[in-house]
Motif scaffolding. Structure first.
Motif, PDB file in Angstrom:
ATOM      1  N   LEU A 176      11.711  51.845  43.713  1.00  0.00           N
ATOM      2  CA  LEU A 176      13.145  51.894  43.444  1.00  0.00           C
ATOM      3  C   LEU A 176      13.880  51.619  44.752  1.00  0.00           C
ATOM      4  N   VAL A 177      14.813  50.671  44.700  1.00  0.00           N
ATOM      5  CA  VAL A 177      15.541  50.279  45.902  1.00  0.00           C
ATOM      6  C   VAL A 177      17.020  50.486  45.648  1.00  0.00           C
ATOM      7  N   SER A 178      17.662  51.195  46.550  1.00  0.00           N
ATOM      8  CA  SER A 178      19.067  51.517  46.309  1.00  0.00           C
ATOM      9  C   SER A 178      19.897  51.397  47.573  1.00  0.00           C
ATOM     10  N   ASN A 179      21.225  51.429  47.356  1.00  0.00           N
ATOM     11  CA  ASN A 179      22.124  51.480  48.511  1.00  0.00           C
ATOM     12  C   ASN A 179      22.270  52.919  48.964  1.00  0.00           C
ATOM     13  N   HIS A 180      22.650  53.088  50.225  1.00  0.00           N
ATOM     14  CA  HIS A 180      22.564  54.393  50.872  1.00  0.00           C
ATOM     15  C   HIS A 180      23.900  54.667  51.550  1.00  0.00           C
ATOM     16  N   ALA A 181      24.503  55.826  51.310  1.00  0.00           N
ATOM     17  CA  ALA A 181      25.805  56.093  51.928  1.00  0.00           C
ATOM     18  C   ALA A 181      26.133  57.576  51.957  1.00  0.00           C
ATOM     19  N   GLY A 182      27.201  57.895  52.692  1.00  0.00           N
ATOM     20  CA  GLY A 182      27.641  59.280  52.844  1.00  0.00           C
ATOM     21  C   GLY A 182      27.024  59.883  54.091  1.00  0.00           C
ATOM     22  N   ALA A 183      27.802  60.670  54.839  1.00  0.00           N
ATOM     23  CA  ALA A 183      27.320  61.194  56.124  1.00  0.00           C
ATOM     24  C   ALA A 183      26.005  61.949  55.951  1.00  0.00           C
ATOM     25  N   ILE A 184      25.931  62.850  54.950  1.00  0.00           N
ATOM     26  CA  ILE A 184      24.643  63.426  54.538  1.00  0.00           C
ATOM     27  C   ILE A 184      24.406  62.814  53.165  1.00  0.00           C
ATOM     28  N   PRO A 185      23.631  61.732  53.088  1.00  0.00           N
ATOM     29  CA  PRO A 185      23.614  60.925  51.866  1.00  0.00           C
ATOM     30  C   PRO A 185      23.182  61.698  50.621  1.00  0.00           C
ATOM     31  N   PRO A 186      24.081  61.822  49.630  1.00  0.00           N
ATOM     32  CA  PRO A 186      23.712  62.538  48.399  1.00  0.00           C
ATOM     33  C   PRO A 186      23.030  61.628  47.382  1.00  0.00           C
ATOM     34  N   ASP A 187      22.940  60.329  47.671  1.00  0.00           N
ATOM     35  CA  ASP A 187      22.375  59.413  46.670  1.00  0.00           C
ATOM     36  C   ASP A 187      20.886  59.660  46.425  1.00  0.00           C
TER      37      ASP A 187
ATOM     38  N   GLN B  70       0.039  55.173  41.529  1.00  0.00           N
ATOM     39  CA  GLN B  70       0.893  54.585  40.472  1.00  0.00           C
ATOM     40  C   GLN B  70       2.106  55.454  40.162  1.00  0.00           C
ATOM     41  N   GLN B  71       2.798  55.862  41.217  1.00  0.00           N
ATOM     42  CA  GLN B  71       3.982  56.702  41.055  1.00  0.00           C
ATOM     43  C   GLN B  71       5.236  55.922  41.432  1.00  0.00           C
ATOM     44  N   LEU B  72       6.375  56.574  41.278  1.00  0.00           N
ATOM     45  CA  LEU B  72       7.643  55.970  41.667  1.00  0.00           C
ATOM     46  C   LEU B  72       7.976  56.365  43.096  1.00  0.00           C
ATOM     47  N   ALA B  73       8.440  55.387  43.869  1.00  0.00           N
ATOM     48  CA  ALA B  73       8.913  55.696  45.213  1.00  0.00           C
ATOM     49  C   ALA B  73      10.312  55.125  45.347  1.00  0.00           C
ATOM     50  N   LEU B  74      11.151  55.876  46.032  1.00  0.00           N
ATOM     51  CA  LEU B  74      12.542  55.464  46.236  1.00  0.00           C
ATOM     52  C   LEU B  74      12.719  55.107  47.703  1.00  0.00           C
ATOM     53  N   VAL B  75      13.347  53.955  47.944  1.00  0.00           N
ATOM     54  CA  VAL B  75      13.533  53.569  49.335  1.00  0.00           C
ATOM     55  C   VAL B  75      14.936  53.011  49.528  1.00  0.00           C
ATOM     56  N   PHE B  76      15.488  53.262  50.702  1.00  0.00           N
ATOM     57  CA  PHE B  76      16.802  52.733  51.061  1.00  0.00           C
ATOM     58  C   PHE B  76      16.614  51.760  52.214  1.00  0.00           C
ATOM     59  N   PRO B  77      16.549  50.461  51.902  1.00  0.00           N
ATOM     60  CA  PRO B  77      16.212  49.510  52.980  1.00  0.00           C
ATOM     61  C   PRO B  77      17.269  49.424  54.072  1.00  0.00           C
TER      62      PRO B  77
ATOM     63  N   GLY C 138      16.880  45.920  56.364  1.00  0.00           N
ATOM     64  CA  GLY C 138      15.726  46.029  57.264  1.00  0.00           C
ATOM     65  C   GLY C 138      15.126  44.670  57.572  1.00  0.00           C
ATOM     66  N   ARG C 139      13.804  44.599  57.591  1.00  0.00           N
ATOM     67  CA  ARG C 139      13.118  43.328  57.829  1.00  0.00           C
ATOM     68  C   ARG C 139      12.329  42.917  56.589  1.00  0.00           C
ATOM     69  N   GLY C 140      12.759  43.447  55.460  1.00  0.00           N
ATOM     70  CA  GLY C 140      12.107  43.069  54.203  1.00  0.00           C
ATOM     71  C   GLY C 140      10.761  43.744  53.986  1.00  0.00           C
ATOM     72  N   GLY C 141      10.475  44.765  54.772  1.00  0.00           N
ATOM     73  CA  GLY C 141       9.194  45.467  54.645  1.00  0.00           C
ATOM     74  C   GLY C 141       8.958  46.019  53.255  1.00  0.00           C
ATOM     75  N   PHE C 142      10.056  46.435  52.602  1.00  0.00           N
ATOM     76  CA  PHE C 142       9.913  47.039  51.261  1.00  0.00           C
ATOM     77  C   PHE C 142       9.430  46.012  50.247  1.00  0.00           C
ATOM     78  N   VAL C 143       9.837  44.751  50.411  1.00  0.00           N
ATOM     79  CA  VAL C 143       9.378  43.693  49.490  1.00  0.00           C
ATOM     80  C   VAL C 143       7.880  43.467  49.684  1.00  0.00           C
ATOM     81  N   GLU C 144       7.468  43.433  50.950  1.00  0.00           N
ATOM     82  CA  GLU C 144       6.068  43.203  51.266  1.00  0.00           C
ATOM     83  C   GLU C 144       5.194  44.314  50.672  1.00  0.00           C
ATOM     84  N   ILE C 145       5.685  45.557  50.770  1.00  0.00           N
ATOM     85  CA  ILE C 145       4.931  46.700  50.251  1.00  0.00           C
ATOM     86  C   ILE C 145       4.790  46.609  48.738  1.00  0.00           C
ATOM     87  N   ALA C 146       5.886  46.236  48.064  1.00  0.00           N
ATOM     88  CA  ALA C 146       5.829  46.117  46.606  1.00  0.00           C
ATOM     89  C   ALA C 146       4.862  45.006  46.211  1.00  0.00           C
TER      90      ALA C 146
END
Lengths: 297, 349
Positions: free
Chosen positions: A80-91, A146-153, A173-181
């Protein structure tokens, strides 16, 4: 001939004795685990407690609304790839909580190693499903388990941006998350979140203070300005504003490359990464275009 | 002709236990044990020799005995084993001399090296599970780590230079067991376990029996390369204490040596520099390669702790101090060489 059969018979008896001894030794091959901490440090009972505490914030305070939750598979690995925001990110807690509540599936939140260095907080973060974002950890979660992982690139660049730059996605980032998937052979599911930016907007930052405290950034938030007179400076630094949360799950992206490759074409990786960033950005613009205000949605 | 094995470090717990279990194998003709002092356990047919700390004599022994397998079990993996200089002498110079001797012989076909997962270190940037190819993210700071890394680099060079010799390097995680004294077992015997306030890392443990069977397995196999050896399950530090019924004693995570000095200096808790590192971030080890090669573990990490406690309790209830075997040279040589001892006829194959 006779002797050799005798010796094999003897061997059989011996092996039976060994098996008996092993059987009477109740520790052999057994597990004496007492806690439910899994191999990534996540504890389901800690998660349950976290969910209990966080659920009122999730459903009553943030009034989270999901769109397209059915696009997240009920089983099998997915990043799961999402946008990341907020000083202490609640997302991160909102997405993890939502999926665990609605789909009853654990989500591992990949984040910076820095969390690990925190005493107490680092341990709680780990027990609540936080895992250092090392490629080998991500591969283990996605491919082996085979689980779900959440990442904020966007990494730390997302939550540290000022309110004037709100909802403008940073570099992925440098696209590392695409390579991992690709390596894990799992799809990427982009998620667009609206609300986190408004829950704790950053007005300005103090780089010298963050350097001295070895923190990633040290912000002055709107929350601190508004709430300090009422609840004091400490609570004001951690209390969120009641922003309305909307989460939209976008169509999964499958890669037509073989898994388990050591390297993937950097061109393809960066293309896919940029493509995902644009899709999330477009979804956010679309969601903001239909939003009346940050508080009521 | 049967197999001929040289075990270097027969005076260490691992060397003598390995020798003992190899003695049961009738396909092995000769077992020669080389150590800096007497073996830890009773050995029946192993011929034991004394060497100095840097094993300079080993070359002559290999040449004259024409062994086909050499086991290197004398690498110290706890900083309590030797003082700083002796550690270097033992781990680095000892390994160097051993490798030089093995390289110069024409008889040796296999070399088994017992190393430690200390080479991976323990830092916040670590992957959750180190596999054999993982690089260490943080530079080595501790003397013990440096000495093992240096010794391993000699082994790697040796394996490259001598492709006709099968080199197996086993990296063991922290060991627990009734007969072995490590910093962890010393604490657990007193029903305490130090921890760093606010940290609860997970680690692997391996039971001592599994260590010996892994070494024997490697000696009998045709494996080559590096293998991680660690019990299944990565268990949190606090859970190890609770399985063992030990009380967790907090140490301050920063300036530990200064602030927690009273606890450490009085010996209420035992810590070593390498344990201090481990207590912060732990260490995860991927043991699948060795399992795929055919090795099966008897004990998981939690079972190893449970087994240790069971035997420790037995010992307490029997009221005996450690039932130590005292090696007596004259008695041993009587059994080995005296004409009065009636030896069993050698069994046919």
């Amino acid at each position: 001939m006779e002797k050799s059969t005798k010796s094999t018979a003897q061997k059989e008896v011996e092996s039976k004795i060994v098996k008996l001894v092993d059987k009477s030794d109740k520790t052999v091959g057994q597990s004496f685990r007492q806690s439910d901490v899994d191999r990534w440090g996540r504890s389901e009972s800690t998660r349950q407690l976290t969910r209990k505490i966080f659920d009122p914030i999730y459903s009553k305070y943030f009034r989270t609304e999901w769109d397209g939750l059915e696009k997240i598979p009920a089983k099998g690995g997915a990043l799961l790839v999402s946008n990341h925001a907020g000083a202490i990110p609640p997302d991160a807690p909102v997405i993890m909580h939502g999926i665990e509540k609605e789909l009853n599936r654990p989500v591992y939140g990949l984040a910076d190693f820095w969390f690990r260095t925190l005493p107490i907080g680092g341990t709680l973060w780990n027990r609540a499903g936080g895992v250092p974002a090392h490629p080998s950890n991500a591969y283990g979660i996605l491919h082996d388990d085979q689980q779900l992982a959440l990442v904020f690139p966007e990494g730390v660049k997302g939550p540290s941006k000022l309110y004037k730059d709100r909802y403008q996605l940073r570099r992925f980032g440098r696209g590392g998350f695409v390579e991992i998937a690709m390596r894990s052979g799992v799809p990427i599911i982009p998620i667009a979140v609206v609300g986190a930016e408004d829950a704790m907007p950053i007005l300005t930052k103090f780089p010298s203070v963050s350097k001295a405290l070895s923190l990633p950034y040290f912000p002055l938030t709107l929350n601190q300005v508004l709430l300090t007179p009422f609840v004091g400076p400490i609570l004001a630094s951690v209390a969120y504003l009641p922003a309305k949360f909307k989460v939209r799950v976008l169509d999964p992206i499958y890669f037509d490359v073989p898994p388990d490759q050591l390297r993937y074409s950097k061109t393809k990786v960066l293309d896919e990464s940029e493509n995902i960033r644009i899709r999330i950005q477009d979804a956010i613009y679309d969601m903001l275009a239909h939003r009346k205000n940050p508080w009521l949605g | 002709m049967g197999r001929r094995i040289l075990i270097t470090g027969v005076d260490t717990f691992w060397g003598s236990m390995t020798a003992k279990s190899l003695e049961d194998d009738p396909t092995i003709d000769t077992i020669i044990g080389l150590g800096t002092s007497d073996p830890k356990v009773e050995l029946e047919r192993t011929e034991c020799l004394r060497a100095d700390h840097n094993y300079s004599i080993v070359s002559r022994i290999i040449k004259s005995t024409r062994v086909d397998t050499v086991m290197h079990t004398f690498m110290a993996t706890e900083s309590t084993a030797y003082s700083g200089r002796m550690l270097n002498e033992n781990n680095v110079i000892g390994t160097m001399n051993l490798l030089a001797a093995v390289g110069g012989s024409s008889s040796v076909k296999r070399l088994i090296v017992k190393s430690s997962s200390l080479v991976y270190g323990s830092s916040s940037q670590d992957p959750y599970f180190f596999d054999e190819t993982s690089k260490r993210p943080s530079p080595a700071r501790l003397r013990i780590e440096k000495s093992i890394i240096e010794a391993e680099s000699y082994v790697k060079d040796f394996a490259q230079d001598n492709p006709h010799i099968a080199v197996t390097l086993l990296r063991f995680c922290n060991v627990i067991g009734d007969n072995i004294a490590t910093t962890i077992t010393r604490n657990l015997r007193k029903r305490v376990l130090p921890y760093l306030l606010g940290f609860d890392p997970s680690i692997h443990l391996i039971y001592e029996d599994d260590v010996v069977s892994a070494l024997v397995f490697a000696a009998n196999s045709d494996l080559e390369g590096i293998y991680n050896v660690a019990g299944d399950e990565r268990v949190p530090w606090s859970e190890i204490a609770s399985i063992a019924g030990a009380k967790l004693i907090p140490l301050f995570a920063y300036a530990t040596n200064v602030i927690s000095a009273p606890l450490i200096k009085t010996g209420i808790v035992k810590v070593t520099p390498e344990l201090m590192e481990l207590m912060k971030y732990g260490r995860g080890i991927d043991n699948t390669k060795f399992k795929t090669a055919g090795f099966s573990y008897k004990y998981t990490t939690s079972a190893a702790v449970a087994k240790f406690c069971e035997l420790n309790q037995l010992r307490i209830n029997l009221g005996k101090t450690k039932p130590e075997y005292k090696y007596q040279k004259d008695v041993e040589s009587f059994f080995k060489h005296s004409p009065s001892v009636i030896k069993e006829a050698a069994q046919p194959e």
